[in-house]
Design an enzyme around this catalytic site. Structure first.
Site, PDB file in Angstrom:
ATOM      1  N   ASP B  30     -33.863 -31.081  -5.325  1.00 23.28           N
ATOM      2  CA  ASP B  30     -34.156 -29.687  -4.985  1.00 23.28           C
ATOM      3  C   ASP B  30     -35.314 -29.210  -5.865  1.00 23.28           C
ATOM      4  O   ASP B  30     -35.348 -29.501  -7.067  1.00 23.28           O
ATOM      5  CB  ASP B  30     -32.892 -28.838  -5.228  1.00 23.28           C
ATOM      6  CG  ASP B  30     -33.007 -27.459  -4.608  1.00 23.28           C
ATOM      7  OD1 ASP B  30     -32.198 -27.142  -3.715  1.00 23.28           O
ATOM      8  OD2 ASP B  30     -33.889 -26.678  -5.017  1.00 23.28           O
ATOM      9  N   ILE B  31     -36.269 -28.502  -5.277  1.00 24.38           N
ATOM     10  CA  ILE B  31     -37.420 -28.061  -6.086  1.00 24.38           C
ATOM     11  C   ILE B  31     -37.059 -26.895  -6.994  1.00 24.38           C
ATOM     12  O   ILE B  31     -37.824 -26.548  -7.886  1.00 24.38           O
ATOM     13  CB  ILE B  31     -38.641 -27.653  -5.219  1.00 24.38           C
ATOM     14  CG1 ILE B  31     -38.269 -26.564  -4.206  1.00 24.38           C
ATOM     15  CG2 ILE B  31     -39.236 -28.872  -4.512  1.00 24.38           C
ATOM     16  CD1 ILE B  31     -39.483 -25.936  -3.530  1.00 24.38           C
ATOM     17  N   ASN B  87     -24.777 -24.409   3.322  1.00 21.38           N
ATOM     18  CA  ASN B  87     -24.934 -22.995   3.626  1.00 21.38           C
ATOM     19  C   ASN B  87     -25.318 -22.842   5.083  1.00 21.38           C
ATOM     20  O   ASN B  87     -26.220 -23.529   5.566  1.00 21.38           O
ATOM     21  CB  ASN B  87     -26.054 -22.387   2.769  1.00 21.38           C
ATOM     22  CG  ASN B  87     -25.681 -22.322   1.307  1.00 21.38           C
ATOM     23  OD1 ASN B  87     -24.545 -22.012   0.963  1.00 21.38           O
ATOM     24  ND2 ASN B  87     -26.636 -22.631   0.436  1.00 21.38           N
ATOM     25  N   GLY B  93     -27.142 -17.603   2.514  1.00 25.92           N
ATOM     26  CA  GLY B  93     -28.438 -17.823   1.893  1.00 25.92           C
ATOM     27  C   GLY B  93     -29.160 -19.061   2.397  1.00 25.92           C
ATOM     28  O   GLY B  93     -30.025 -19.599   1.692  1.00 25.92           O
ATOM     29  N   GLN B  94     -28.832 -19.520   3.604  1.00 24.90           N
ATOM     30  CA  GLN B  94     -29.566 -20.675   4.137  1.00 24.90           C
ATOM     31  C   GLN B  94     -31.041 -20.305   4.279  1.00 24.90           C
ATOM     32  O   GLN B  94     -31.372 -19.283   4.897  1.00 24.90           O
ATOM     33  CB  GLN B  94     -29.002 -21.114   5.502  1.00 24.90           C
ATOM     34  CG  GLN B  94     -29.691 -22.378   6.032  1.00 24.90           C
ATOM     35  CD  GLN B  94     -29.110 -22.902   7.340  1.00 24.90           C
ATOM     36  OE1 GLN B  94     -28.216 -22.296   7.928  1.00 24.90           O
ATOM     37  NE2 GLN B  94     -29.613 -24.030   7.800  1.00 24.90           N
ATOM     38  N   HIS B 100     -28.786 -29.104   5.331  1.00 27.12           N
ATOM     39  CA  HIS B 100     -28.948 -29.849   4.082  1.00 27.12           C
ATOM     40  C   HIS B 100     -27.721 -29.633   3.216  1.00 27.12           C
ATOM     41  O   HIS B 100     -27.260 -28.520   3.028  1.00 27.12           O
ATOM     42  CB  HIS B 100     -30.222 -29.439   3.347  1.00 27.12           C
ATOM     43  CG  HIS B 100     -30.460 -27.966   3.203  1.00 27.12           C
ATOM     44  ND1 HIS B 100     -30.820 -27.155   4.258  1.00 27.12           N
ATOM     45  CD2 HIS B 100     -30.404 -27.149   2.127  1.00 27.12           C
ATOM     46  CE1 HIS B 100     -30.986 -25.911   3.834  1.00 27.12           C
ATOM     47  NE2 HIS B 100     -30.717 -25.881   2.545  1.00 27.12           N
ATOM     48  N   LEU B 101     -27.217 -30.740   2.707  1.00 20.20           N
ATOM     49  CA  LEU B 101     -26.074 -30.674   1.802  1.00 20.20           C
ATOM     50  C   LEU B 101     -26.598 -30.624   0.369  1.00 20.20           C
ATOM     51  O   LEU B 101     -27.373 -31.485  -0.047  1.00 20.20           O
ATOM     52  CB  LEU B 101     -25.185 -31.918   1.973  1.00 20.20           C
ATOM     53  CG  LEU B 101     -23.912 -31.923   1.118  1.00 20.20           C
ATOM     54  CD1 LEU B 101     -22.895 -30.918   1.665  1.00 20.20           C
ATOM     55  CD2 LEU B 101     -23.280 -33.318   1.077  1.00 20.20           C
ATOM     56  N   HIS B 102     -26.167 -29.595  -0.374  1.00 22.39           N
ATOM     57  CA  HIS B 102     -26.493 -29.526  -1.797  1.00 22.39           C
ATOM     58  C   HIS B 102     -25.474 -30.356  -2.569  1.00 22.39           C
ATOM     59  O   HIS B 102     -24.253 -30.165  -2.405  1.00 22.39           O
ATOM     60  CB  HIS B 102     -26.399 -28.080  -2.301  1.00 22.39           C
ATOM     61  CG  HIS B 102     -27.422 -27.148  -1.745  1.00 22.39           C
ATOM     62  ND1 HIS B 102     -28.619 -26.889  -2.375  1.00 22.39           N
ATOM     63  CD2 HIS B 102     -27.433 -26.409  -0.605  1.00 22.39           C
ATOM     64  CE1 HIS B 102     -29.321 -26.025  -1.651  1.00 22.39           C
ATOM     65  NE2 HIS B 102     -28.618 -25.712  -0.576  1.00 22.39           N
TER      66      HIS B 102
END
Lengths: 114, 114
Positions: B30-31, B87, B93-94, B100-102
């Site tokens: 993640d950036i 999300n 907050g998507q 995408h899975l965090h």
């Protein structure tokens, strides 16, 4: 397995507010809700943590997420949005060692996710 | 789809710190990391939100979780623990509309999850 509280919910040995059930999964309200909608979705099969999932259970994991989607729709939060969370082991605060997906919604969720 | 930043990462049109890739998924840092380990795991196929998942994609969703497990192990956080988060839409907050899975770990996560 005999001491697993979630296996006992699956077997109806202890009560829970069940909101959905099919052959593979059970979903019930979290007893300590963190949002207006806070449902736990669990496989009927006892799997202690995400670390224990194997390849042949991929469809079961997908089914758990599809049930989250279905419940979100039924609860009217699908369009506003919802968050799903799996906690694995101590750093994530996993408290019951039978995997459970948290479905949270009905309010604005914040970032980071804990 | 042409404007999807995650499709562009899949196609290597824009750079990302890719930590894992197979035929179905790509995982990259993640950036804007929220934990010492914060990886995003995405399907190569463009799926906007969890609401768009259909039954035939159950195995793909399971694969995403299995890749999270694999990365957690490789990063050395599987036993301490990790949290996975999807999300869906605004309340969660998507921000990128390609699921995408965090995967978050390497620190103690708090509750509620946002």
């Amino acid at each position: 397995m005999n001491d697993c509280i979630f296996c006992k919910i699956v077997d109806k040995e202890i009560p829970a507010e069940i909101v959905y059930e099919n052959e593979e999964v059970v979903a019930f309200n979290d007893i300590n809700p963190q949002a207006p909608v806070h449902v736990l979705i669990i496989p009927k099969k006892h799997i202690p943590t995400l670390n224990n999932i194997v390849g042949e259970q991929k469809k079961l994991i997908g089914e758990i997420l599809l049930v989250a989607q279905k419940i979100a729709r039924e609860k009217g939060i699908a369009e506003r949005g919802y968050r799903t969370v799996f906690n694995c082991n101590a750093d994530a605060g996993q408290d019951v060692f039978h995997i459970h997906l948290h479905l949270l919604g009905g309010r604005k969720m914040t970032w980071p996710p804990g």
